[in-house]
Scaffold this active site. Sequence first.
Site, mmCIF file in Angstrom:
data_model
loop_
_atom_site.group_PDB
_atom_site.id
_atom_site.type_symbol
_atom_site.label_atom_id
_atom_site.label_comp_id
_atom_site.label_asym_id
_atom_site.label_seq_id
_atom_site.Cartn_x
_atom_site.Cartn_y
_atom_site.Cartn_z
ATOM 1 N N LYS A 1 -2.430 -22.716 -6.720
ATOM 2 C CA LYS A 1 -1.086 -22.110 -6.766
ATOM 3 C C LYS A 1 -0.727 -21.403 -7.798
ATOM 4 C CE LYS A 1 3.332 -23.786 -4.599
ATOM 5 N NZ LYS A 1 3.513 -22.705 -3.459
HETATM 6 N N1 PMP Z 1 0.849 -21.551 1.808
HETATM 7 C C1 PMP Z 1 1.247 -20.901 1.107
HETATM 8 C C2 PMP Z 1 0.790 -19.625 0.789
HETATM 9 C C3 PMP Z 1 2.441 -21.653 0.218
HETATM 10 O O1 PMP Z 1 2.883 -21.052 -0.911
HETATM 11 C C4 PMP Z 1 2.893 -22.719 0.638
HETATM 12 C C5 PMP Z 1 3.862 -23.510 -0.109
HETATM 13 N N2 PMP Z 1 3.399 -24.254 -1.080
HETATM 14 C C6 PMP Z 1 2.236 -23.512 1.622
HETATM 15 C C7 PMP Z 1 0.986 -22.736 2.348
HETATM 16 C C8 PMP Z 1 2.685 -24.970 2.250
HETATM 17 O O2 PMP Z 1 2.141 -25.854 1.124
HETATM 18 P P1 PMP Z 1 2.925 -27.141 1.159
HETATM 19 O O3 PMP Z 1 2.964 -27.783 2.200
HETATM 20 O O4 PMP Z 1 2.074 -27.970 -0.128
HETATM 21 O O5 PMP Z 1 4.227 -26.990 0.342
#
Ligand code: PMP
Length: 295
Positions: free
Chosen positions: A153
Amino acid sequence: MYYNDETVVFLNGEFLKAKDAVAGVYNQTMHYGNGVFEGIRSYDTPDGIRIFKAKEHYDRLHYSAKKMHIELPYTSEELEKMTYQVLEKNDLKDAYIRPLVYLGENMSLTPTNEVHVLIAAWSWGKYLGDNMLNVMLSSYQRPNPKSCHVQAKVVGHYTNSILATTEAKAKGFDEALLTDMNGNIAEGPGANFFFEKNGKLTTAPLGNILSGITRATVFELAKVLNIEVEERFFKPEEILTADAAFFCGTAAEVIGIKKFNNYEFPMKWEDSNSQLIQRAYKRRVSTNEYINVYL
Ligand code: PMP
């Protein structure tokens, strides 16, 4: 919206007022996008305030930092502890938490030794709202995994997300859905995607998407609810034969999709397995996560 004069953040080992938290203008994160972050939620549960899957989020922050050659100076346990303190100092219960690891001065394209850690929190409704969404196929693709670490991320990756969401909103849609570099459906700008057909859920496999913690929770809930889930590549056209669909992510939680490229999903949301997942997710996060109360 995110803070006021009294808001406290954690920054580099101390708690200080958000209005006094400043970053230098020569920092590498601002110039080149090399920084990593998380998006986490806490919930006011019957057993007190609980940060949902804090360990998974902070372990992912460590993974992201490592991939970007950033030395994170705190363990996941320490970060979790500091996050509870941020919530307490701001009297927050149901909150969105934003840890950000940003770097110090460095105008070269090399790793940076100076590492800053910010943890901020605020009250935030569901990121994509409460209403079923009108989604378009984006003209943008998700970054090629050979050009970056898609499972990390990273701050800079979100320019792709901003372009996709902006395009969708400019065209009158609520949100975008992006393909990967091979034209298969990947994910949304800030959420993973599932569709439902004959009761079965299908989602993109890992490789070209962020490994969502909510996505993993959907798998856990589907298992308990006896709903089949399949991970495989699929093209946008296949969605036009689906019964229902949803996005899921920490900020968005589980939110149903009404239309994709003007195709209206025919199943009533109330009758779908997707809605069972949505309800189960709400229960899972807002009760103590260690109690198996799903329905
Ligand atoms: N894909 C992307 C590109 C994201 O930014 C997020 C948010 N973090 C998610 C998927 C979902 O991830 P999570 O369930 O860990 O928040």
